[in-house]
Structures are given as structure tokens and as C-alpha cells.
Design an enzyme around this catalytic site. Structure first.
Site, PDB file in Angstrom:
ATOM      1  N   HIS A 169      43.342  -3.574  -7.907  1.00 21.31           N
ATOM      2  CA  HIS A 169      42.022  -2.940  -7.965  1.00 21.31           C
ATOM      3  C   HIS A 169      42.026  -1.606  -7.208  1.00 21.31           C
ATOM      4  CE1 HIS A 169      39.566  -6.749  -9.171  1.00 21.31           C
ATOM      5  NE2 HIS A 169      40.626  -6.530  -9.943  1.00 21.31           N
ATOM      6  N   CYS A 190      38.875  -7.766  -2.972  1.00 22.61           N
ATOM      7  CA  CYS A 190      38.847  -6.433  -2.335  1.00 22.61           C
ATOM      8  C   CYS A 190      37.971  -6.458  -1.088  1.00 22.61           C
ATOM      9  CB  CYS A 190      38.353  -5.382  -3.325  1.00 22.61           C
ATOM     10  SG  CYS A 190      39.556  -5.063  -4.625  1.00 22.61           S
ATOM     11  N   CYS A 243      35.019  -6.647  -5.631  1.00 25.79           N
ATOM     12  CA  CYS A 243      35.128  -8.092  -5.859  1.00 25.79           C
ATOM     13  C   CYS A 243      35.444  -8.781  -4.520  1.00 25.79           C
ATOM     14  CB  CYS A 243      36.212  -8.385  -6.894  1.00 25.79           C
ATOM     15  SG  CYS A 243      37.880  -8.149  -6.240  1.00 25.79           S
ATOM     16  N   GLU A 255      40.048  -0.340  -5.022  1.00 26.73           N
ATOM     17  CA  GLU A 255      39.784  -0.383  -3.574  1.00 26.73           C
ATOM     18  C   GLU A 255      41.069  -0.696  -2.810  1.00 26.73           C
ATOM     19  OE1 GLU A 255      38.266  -1.902  -6.070  1.00 26.73           O
ATOM     20  OE2 GLU A 255      36.248  -2.560  -5.567  1.00 26.73           O
TER      21      GLU A 255
HETATM   22  N1  LIG Z   1      35.503  -3.314  -7.938  1.00 23.09           N
HETATM   23  C1  LIG Z   1      36.403  -3.324  -8.955  1.00 23.09           C
HETATM   24  C2  LIG Z   1      36.177  -4.066 -10.077  1.00 23.09           C
HETATM   25  C3  LIG Z   1      37.114  -4.068 -11.088  1.00 23.09           C
HETATM   26  N2  LIG Z   1      38.237  -3.340 -10.962  1.00 23.09           N
HETATM   27  C4  LIG Z   1      39.196  -3.281 -12.077  1.00 23.09           C
HETATM   28  C5  LIG Z   1      39.972  -4.483 -12.435  1.00 23.09           C
HETATM   29  C6  LIG Z   1      40.191  -4.312 -13.917  1.00 23.09           C
HETATM   30  O1  LIG Z   1      41.271  -3.413 -14.156  1.00 23.09           O
HETATM   31  C7  LIG Z   1      38.917  -3.668 -14.365  1.00 23.09           C
HETATM   32  C8  LIG Z   1      37.860  -4.639 -14.822  1.00 23.09           C
HETATM   33  O2  LIG Z   1      38.135  -4.950 -16.132  1.00 23.09           O
HETATM   34  P1  LIG Z   1      37.014  -5.509 -17.137  1.00 23.09           P
HETATM   35  O3  LIG Z   1      36.819  -6.942 -16.805  1.00 23.09           O
HETATM   36  O4  LIG Z   1      35.766  -4.682 -16.931  1.00 23.09           O
HETATM   37  O5  LIG Z   1      37.630  -5.292 -18.487  1.00 23.09           O
HETATM   38  O6  LIG Z   1      38.449  -2.965 -13.236  1.00 23.09           O
HETATM   39  C9  LIG Z   1      38.446  -2.588  -9.831  1.00 23.09           C
HETATM   40  O7  LIG Z   1      39.467  -1.888  -9.726  1.00 23.09           O
HETATM   41  N3  LIG Z   1      37.529  -2.603  -8.831  1.00 23.09           N
HETATM   42 ZN   LIG Z   2      38.655  -6.095  -6.397  1.00 21.19          ZN
END
Ligand SMILES: Nc1ccn([C@H]2C[C@H](O)[C@@H](COP(=O)(O)O)O2)c(=O)n1
Ligand SMILES: [Zn+2]
Length: 190
Positions: A98, A127, A124, A100
Site C-alpha cells: 500500500h 497501514c 487500512c 502508506e
Molecule cells: N489506503 C489504501 C487503500 C488501498 N490501497 C491500494 C491497495 C490496492 O492496490 C488498491 C485498492 O484496490 P481496489 O480494491 O480499489 O481495486 O489500493 C492503498 O495503497 N492504500
Molecule cells: Zn493499507
């Protein structure tokens, strides 16, 4: 013209001509940091969600940026980017780092204690744990579109428990345009 008017006229005359004042449409610090997070997100290979993060210290210095992507050495070409797969092993979720986490690990300072993290999406729970352990004290997010999910509720529970402040950034401008011709139109010609 009375004495006061004469004095005022003289003081105007003695002022230097063509004095420029500073421009007023510059971006403020918060816009700059959130925009930096969004610029980092442009590097993401994730076809559905591009997330960026930017870690900033107390002196308004950027100490790390990151975006969601595969771990170093795990090929963007070989690892999966799908979401809805029969086996979890064939979707991105078990592999992708992710934004973060990457921003914190990419730090160019000794640590990120007392820093603020700017991020496109609310962190999440995984993170959130990294944010807490790293000593970051504030989270500024743009979207909370997964607010109903257990991951987000757990993050907020942990942030509340440890006193990490979190708040939603409301952009003044929907767009910040980067135009390479701003500095020199000629530099754009072949
Ligand atoms: N705070 C976050 C939330 C999500 N991500 C990333 C992880 C995945 O690559 C994407 C989410 O995928 P989706 O379920 O929307 O197709 O975003 C993050 O880096 N930081
Ligand atoms: Zn995360």
C-alpha cells in the site's frame, strides 16, 4: 492642495515605480502535500485504484512518498492485478504494497516521528499499524469511501486509542494542472 495632501503626494512620488507584489494563486502547504501524494499515485500500475501518500515533517519538509505497487523484485508484468478471482492467490491483494507503507519505508530521514501523512484513501488496518509504529502523529486523507468496511473501522479504533489525529482534506480546487510549458513554451518544441 493643503499641507497633508502635499505630503501624501510627495511620499507617492518617492516610491519606486513598477514594484511587483507576490502572486496570490500559489498552492498552500496542504494542497502541495496532497497534490504530491496524488502525483506519486500516477506511478501506480494498479488498473483500478491508484493511491499515493506523502509523509511530511514538522518543518514542512517531505520525507517520503509512495504509491501502491508490487514489492521490489516482484514483476509488475508477472504478478496479478485482478480483484475478483477464484483463488486469492490470483488477485493483487495478497501482494500489493500500500501507498502508506511505501511512503514510510521510502523515508529519506532517520525516522518519521511526529510527521503527518497525506494520503488519497483512508488507511487500512494494516497501514494503520505501520503508521502507529512509525511514530506518525497525524493522518490527512482525501477519500473515506471505505468507511463502512471493518478495515477502516479498525484503523479508526486504533488511531483513537493512541491519539493519532485524522481529518479529511477538502480541496480548494478540484484540479491542479501541471503544464511543462509554464516555464518555457519553447522547451516544448522539438
Ligand atoms: N489506503 C489504501 C487503500 C488501498 N490501497 C491500494 C491497495 C490496492 O492496490 C488498491 C485498492 O484496490 P481496489 O480494491 O480499489 O481495486 O489500493 C492503498 O495503497 N492504500
Ligand atoms: Zn493499507
Amino acid at each position: 492642495m493643503d499641507l497633508a495632501e502635499k505630503a501624501a503626494a510627495m511620499s507617492l512620488e518617492s516610491k519606486p515605480k513598477n514594484v511587483q507584489t507576490k502572486r496570490e494563486d500559489y498552492i498552500d502547504w496542504k494542497e502541495y502535500f496532497m497534490a504530491t501524494a496524488f502525483l506519486a499515485a500516477k506511478r501506480s500500475k494498479d488498473p483500478s485504484s491508484q493511491v499515493g501518500a506523502c509523509v511530511v515533517n514538522k518543518d514542512n519538509k517531505i520525507v517520503g512518498t509512495g504509491y501502491n505497487g508490487m514489492p521490489i523484485g516482484c514483476s509488475d508484468e508477472e504478478f496479478p492485478w485482478g480483484k475478483y478471482t477464484e483463488s486469492p492467490l490470483d488477485s493483487k491483494y495478497l501482494y500489493v504494497c500500500h501507498a502508506e507503507m511505501n511512503a514510510i519505508l521510502n523515508k529519506n530521514a532517520a525516522d518519521v516521528k511526529d510527521c503527518t501523512i497525506y494520503v488519497g484513501l483512508f488507511p487500512c488496518n494494516e497501514c494503520a499499524k505501520i503508521i502507529i509504529q512509525s511514530g506518525i502523529k497525524e493522518v490527512v486523507y482525501l477519500s473515506d469511501k471505505h468507511a463502512h468496511k471493518p478495515e477502516t473501522i479498525a484503523s479508526k479504533r486504533m488511531f483513537d486509542a493512541v491519539g493519532i489525529k485524522y481529518w479529511q482534506y477538502k480541496p480548494k480546487n478540484q484540479r491542479i494542472v501541471i503544464d511543462f510549458s509554464d516555464i518555457d513554451w519553447n522547451a516544448m518544441s522539438p
